[in-house]
Scaffold this active site. Sequence first.
Site, short mmCIF file in Angstrom:
data_model
loop_
_atom_site.label_atom_id
_atom_site.label_comp_id
_atom_site.label_asym_id
_atom_site.label_seq_id
_atom_site.Cartn_x
_atom_site.Cartn_y
_atom_site.Cartn_z
N HIS A 264 0.85 -1.20 0.00
CA HIS A 264 0.00 0.00 0.00
C HIS A 264 0.87 1.23 0.00
O HIS A 264 1.93 1.25 0.63
CB HIS A 264 -0.93 0.02 1.22
CG HIS A 264 -2.08 0.94 1.03
ND1 HIS A 264 -2.02 2.28 1.34
CD2 HIS A 264 -3.30 0.72 0.50
CE1 HIS A 264 -3.18 2.83 1.02
NE2 HIS A 264 -3.97 1.91 0.50
N ASP A 315 -8.05 -5.26 -0.57
CA ASP A 315 -8.49 -6.18 -1.62
C ASP A 315 -8.17 -7.63 -1.32
O ASP A 315 -8.73 -8.52 -1.94
CB ASP A 315 -7.85 -5.78 -2.96
CG ASP A 315 -8.39 -4.44 -3.42
OD1 ASP A 315 -9.61 -4.29 -3.43
OD2 ASP A 315 -7.58 -3.55 -3.74
N1 COA Z 1 3.97 -7.63 -4.78
C1 COA Z 1 5.30 -7.65 -4.93
N2 COA Z 1 6.09 -6.59 -4.71
C2 COA Z 1 5.47 -5.46 -4.34
C3 COA Z 1 4.09 -5.37 -4.18
C4 COA Z 1 3.33 -6.52 -4.41
N3 COA Z 1 2.01 -6.50 -4.27
N4 COA Z 1 3.76 -4.13 -3.80
C5 COA Z 1 4.91 -3.45 -3.74
N5 COA Z 1 5.94 -4.25 -4.05
C6 COA Z 1 7.34 -3.88 -4.10
C7 COA Z 1 7.63 -3.14 -5.39
O1 COA Z 1 8.00 -4.03 -6.42
C8 COA Z 1 8.75 -2.23 -4.97
O2 COA Z 1 9.93 -2.99 -4.88
P1 COA Z 1 11.34 -2.37 -5.35
O3 COA Z 1 11.55 -1.18 -4.46
O4 COA Z 1 12.28 -3.50 -5.15
O5 COA Z 1 11.15 -1.99 -6.78
C9 COA Z 1 8.37 -1.85 -3.54
O6 COA Z 1 7.59 -2.94 -3.05
C10 COA Z 1 7.57 -0.56 -3.48
O7 COA Z 1 6.40 -0.73 -4.25
P2 COA Z 1 5.75 0.34 -5.24
O8 COA Z 1 5.07 -0.37 -6.35
O9 COA Z 1 6.77 1.37 -5.59
O10 COA Z 1 4.67 0.96 -4.29
P3 COA Z 1 3.55 1.99 -4.70
O11 COA Z 1 3.27 2.78 -3.49
O12 COA Z 1 3.93 2.71 -5.95
O13 COA Z 1 2.32 1.05 -5.07
C11 COA Z 1 0.57 -0.50 -4.77
C12 COA Z 1 1.36 0.67 -4.14
C13 COA Z 1 -0.60 -0.80 -3.86
C14 COA Z 1 0.05 -0.07 -6.14
C15 COA Z 1 1.50 -1.71 -4.89
O14 COA Z 1 1.84 -2.16 -3.60
C16 COA Z 1 0.87 -2.82 -5.69
O15 COA Z 1 1.00 -2.84 -6.92
N6 COA Z 1 0.17 -3.80 -5.04
C17 COA Z 1 -0.52 -4.85 -5.76
C18 COA Z 1 -1.83 -4.34 -6.33
C19 COA Z 1 -2.86 -4.12 -5.26
O16 COA Z 1 -3.06 -4.94 -4.37
N7 COA Z 1 -3.54 -2.99 -5.35
C20 COA Z 1 -4.59 -2.63 -4.44
C21 COA Z 1 -4.18 -1.43 -3.66
S1 COA Z 1 -5.34 -1.08 -2.37
#
Ligand code: COA
Length: 388
Positions: A264, A315
């Site tokens: 998140h 979710d």
């Molecule tokens: N699975 C695997 N790795 C994850 C992850 C996940 N669900 N969520 C974050 N990470 C990792 C990223 O790959 C990143 O790693 P890195 O620094 O080695 O590149 C790190 O954690 C930071 O993640 P980031 O994507 O930059 O965070 P964000 O704040 O931009 O995105 C979300 C937040 C929620 C979009 C992201 O966690 C995600 O894509 N989750 C899965 C989709 C989801 O469940 N969405 C519903 C949100 S309520």
Amino acid sequence: MSDVQIYEGALDRGLEGVVACSTAISTIAGSTLLYRGYTIEDLAAHATFEEVVFLLWFGRLPGAEELARFQRQLDEAMPLPPQSFGWFHGLPTAVHPMDFLHAVVAGLSLHDPDSNVLTWDANIRKAVRLTARLSTIVAAYDRVRNGQWPLQPLPGRSLAWNFLYMLQGKEPSARRVRQLDTCLILHADHELNASAFSARVTSSTLSGLYSSVMAAIGTLKGELHGGANEQVMRMLLEVGSPKRLESYLDEALAARRKVMGFGHRVYKDGDPRAAILKRMSAELTAETGRPELYEMSAAMEEYMHERKGLIPNVDFYSATVYYSMDIPIDLFTPVFAASRVSGWCAHVLEQYQSNRIYRPRGRYVGPTDQRYVPIEERSGEGAASPAR
Ligand code: COA
């Protein structure tokens, strides 16, 4: 070299940490989520979804008569308007339900005399119609695609009751209604999430509530936002057994694939909605004879925390909760929308109280010294990959 001055403002990819507006609707403080100052745990345990909608829009809990009046307004608005009957049934249903929802909301805007009226009263009337009707559309969509005639909502019942009734064709138990009502409360609003932000950006151009809600539906659909719940369920079914769990997750993480339902932008120590949904998932999967779905989810939570320090978001456990309620998997995100529409409306109402158009800057990294070359003087084809 050109003497163009490129704007050099601080770059914040994904707007992390940017405060883009003042809001009194909801906030996240650590692992606490407040709607208008009430904790989500308090509201989930004691309120109804309709009370929460009133709270989000008007800033306080309603009195008994006010709530009865508000409930009547939602009741009256819940059936789709007769003018929509002609075109509703002609829409293709072999599409993503979120696209269907988007198209129907666009269609409804054409029949709403308040569509482009931006006064507070007109916005409340539209907010009532939209909040009352999204669940009607989702249920009707499912029946039409299954060759059934949509059911009309029954007056004097809650939105959760009517949704289950219209979707499943039978009167739901009080327990099931309460469970869905709790889910609707948990999903109703969440500060400046991507879809609420979309709604605010669109409304800030004075484009109106329908356009704002349509922008928000499009934003919620993506699997990094509301679309994750559907993917969580597909993942759990694909994994199938706790024995395959670790190898599945190891493979996904090694390939740098996102594991849906985890992580998140704001919560780092835990999403309070996930904690409530986790308890509900344990209860519901046991009730429906599929406890292994909960056990697998809990094991996945533990492993993801151990391996990546990631927490489940709203979710993750809502997937098994909706699945146990016999809601089709591709309707999970539309059900999320049927609740979150109340939050989108609250944000648009608030935006219009003190509007300023959203217009950030982009950091320009392209060339600055190009000169137009007549087409007959240009050499060859360009690369097919996106320009960088
Ligand atoms: N699975 C695997 N790795 C994850 C992850 C996940 N669900 N969520 C974050 N990470 C990792 C990223 O790959 C990143 O790693 P890195 O620094 O080695 O590149 C790190 O954690 C930071 O993640 P980031 O994507 O930059 O965070 P964000 O704040 O931009 O995105 C979300 C937040 C929620 C979009 C992201 O966690 C995600 O894509 N989750 C899965 C989709 C989801 O469940 N969405 C519903 C949100 S309520």
